[in-house]
Design an enzyme around this catalytic site. Sequence first.
Site, short mmCIF file in Angstrom:
data_model
loop_
_atom_site.label_atom_id
_atom_site.label_comp_id
_atom_site.label_asym_id
_atom_site.label_seq_id
_atom_site.Cartn_x
_atom_site.Cartn_y
_atom_site.Cartn_z
N ALA A 158 -10.80 5.29 10.65
CA ALA A 158 -10.66 6.74 10.49
C ALA A 158 -11.47 7.16 9.27
O ALA A 158 -12.15 8.19 9.27
CB ALA A 158 -9.19 7.10 10.33
N ASN A 186 0.87 -1.17 0.00
CA ASN A 186 0.00 0.00 0.00
C ASN A 186 0.91 1.23 0.00
O ASN A 186 1.45 1.61 1.03
CB ASN A 186 -0.89 -0.03 1.25
CG ASN A 186 -1.88 1.11 1.28
OD1 ASN A 186 -1.85 1.98 0.41
ND2 ASN A 186 -2.74 1.13 2.28
N HIS A 236 -12.95 1.31 -0.04
CA HIS A 236 -12.79 0.22 0.93
C HIS A 236 -13.28 -1.12 0.36
O HIS A 236 -13.64 -2.02 1.12
CB HIS A 236 -13.58 0.48 2.24
CG HIS A 236 -13.09 1.63 3.04
ND1 HIS A 236 -13.94 2.45 3.76
CD2 HIS A 236 -11.84 2.10 3.27
CE1 HIS A 236 -13.24 3.38 4.39
NE2 HIS A 236 -11.97 3.20 4.10
N ARG A 281 -2.29 -2.14 -3.69
CA ARG A 281 -3.57 -1.47 -3.49
C ARG A 281 -3.58 -0.22 -4.38
O ARG A 281 -2.65 0.58 -4.35
CB ARG A 281 -3.70 -1.04 -2.03
CG ARG A 281 -4.95 -0.25 -1.80
CD ARG A 281 -4.91 0.48 -0.49
NE ARG A 281 -6.17 1.17 -0.30
CZ ARG A 281 -6.30 2.24 0.47
NH1 ARG A 281 -5.27 2.74 1.11
NH2 ARG A 281 -7.47 2.81 0.60
P1 AMP Z 1 -8.42 2.41 11.05
O1 AMP Z 1 -8.56 3.57 10.12
O2 AMP Z 1 -9.22 1.22 10.66
O3 AMP Z 1 -6.98 2.07 11.35
O4 AMP Z 1 -9.05 2.89 12.46
C1 AMP Z 1 -8.42 3.88 13.21
C2 AMP Z 1 -9.40 4.44 14.23
O5 AMP Z 1 -9.93 3.39 15.04
C3 AMP Z 1 -8.76 5.40 15.22
O6 AMP Z 1 -8.78 6.72 14.70
C4 AMP Z 1 -9.64 5.27 16.44
O7 AMP Z 1 -10.61 6.28 16.40
C5 AMP Z 1 -10.35 3.94 16.28
N1 AMP Z 1 -10.07 3.01 17.37
C6 AMP Z 1 -9.06 2.14 17.51
N2 AMP Z 1 -9.16 1.45 18.67
C7 AMP Z 1 -10.28 1.88 19.27
C8 AMP Z 1 -10.97 1.57 20.50
N3 AMP Z 1 -10.50 0.66 21.34
N4 AMP Z 1 -12.12 2.23 20.77
C9 AMP Z 1 -12.60 3.15 19.92
N5 AMP Z 1 -12.02 3.48 18.76
C10 AMP Z 1 -10.88 2.87 18.44
#
Ligand code: AMP
Length: 419
Positions: free
Chosen positions: A235, A8, A204, A115
């Site tokens: 995010a 990626n 996604h 990706r």
């Molecule tokens: P991603 O883009 O899939 O890597 O998700 C990242 C986001 O997941 C972060 O900005 C957090 O807001 C959220 N996140 C990760 N762990 C937790 C948790 N235990 N509780 C709530 N939000 C989480």
Amino acid sequence: MAKTMAVNAGSSSLKFQLLDMPAEQVMAQGVIERIGMDDAIVTIKYGVETNQGTHLADQSADGSNVTVSQDGQMHKYENVLPIKDHQQAINFMLQKLTDLGIIADFSEITGVGHRVVAGGEWFNHSVLVTKSVLEKIDRLADYAPLHNPANAMGIRAFQKLLPDAISVAVFDTSFHQTMPEENYLYALPYEYYTRYGARKYGAHGTSHRYVAGRAAEMLGQPLADLKLITLHLGAGASITAVKDGKSLDTSMGFTPLAGVAMATRSGDVDPSLIYYIQEHEGLSNEEMLTILNKKSGLLGLSTISSDMRDLLEVSETNDHARLAVKVFVNRIVKYIGQYIAEMGGVDALVFTAGIGENSAPIRQMIIDKLAYFGVTLDATANQTRGQEIEISDQNSRVKALLVPTNEELMIARDVERFK
Ligand code: AMP
């Protein structure tokens, strides 16, 4: 042994995972950040993932560190050094994988999957990268100006360094190419669609495709017979209605700005409000787009943080944080309701990505609002994090599942099909 690299590539970063295929075993994974700077950071993890603490095992004269988990299973290599471009970054990473004994030499890597964010209407599945495919990825930069040029740069750099490995492009948009025109068209003059490809492409796709497939396996039913709503809540967040194994509708649009509220992205907004704010604030188009992409969503509403963890921590006492969480949940519930209506029912809701995989309170808030549709939660199962599990209870008419996403594995599997 034949190994596959899932890549990626971003404008200043490159994430990778090296898999032994078809065994689907992760050999190493890592990231190179701040490419183009004098203090680029290289991180490579290898060995077996463990929850144990780590200790410093080796500190070299070149400034690199290797830490090892207490049980000696997991190694982490870290280094800070000048890296001028993607080519140098990839060369360094491949050399390091060799030095660390993870590969014997570069030729062990027989396939690289990349990706690619925007595939437009040209790509409805993953493809072997040819000269004409690469030209199309370049031409699609208009649809993803921050991503496609970086993705193409990653492809070219790997092709130079691994000339004998096959190169496969896996598009974020291709899973959504099955949407019918009533779902992908905007109610704008039709000529904008024919002239500019102005339509919904979604995003996604690799994640939605992966978790939908896993959900079918967990339910023990053919994917083709199921109505699923997959919720990629990270995010960036998007929701997809998967019917008969195909994307029927998805919340992101022409770009990944549309749909539900996200960490810093607004999601859906009345377009005339944007013009109104621009006029009153004297904002250029670019400034307004930056606000919508980087300063809105959870961050914009809460004024505190874009990270759901921060907001949940203070939501009892902070009105803005509570409001941001409520808007986040509410938008998701609205999309779920819409997709249940579109599909004429739903068999399962599938939660994934950072928030979907880790946040029991957010999953609970969403499911509590869906009692009308017959979804009820198993509160104990819902405490699980980052592992496949059914989180609905026995009486639930609609299943709710937690499925950690694995885009890298999906990319490696796509590469495997071309070997
Ligand atoms: P991603 O883009 O899939 O890597 O998700 C990242 C986001 O997941 C972060 O900005 C957090 O807001 C959220 N996140 C990760 N762990 C937790 C948790 N235990 N509780 C709530 N939000 C989480």
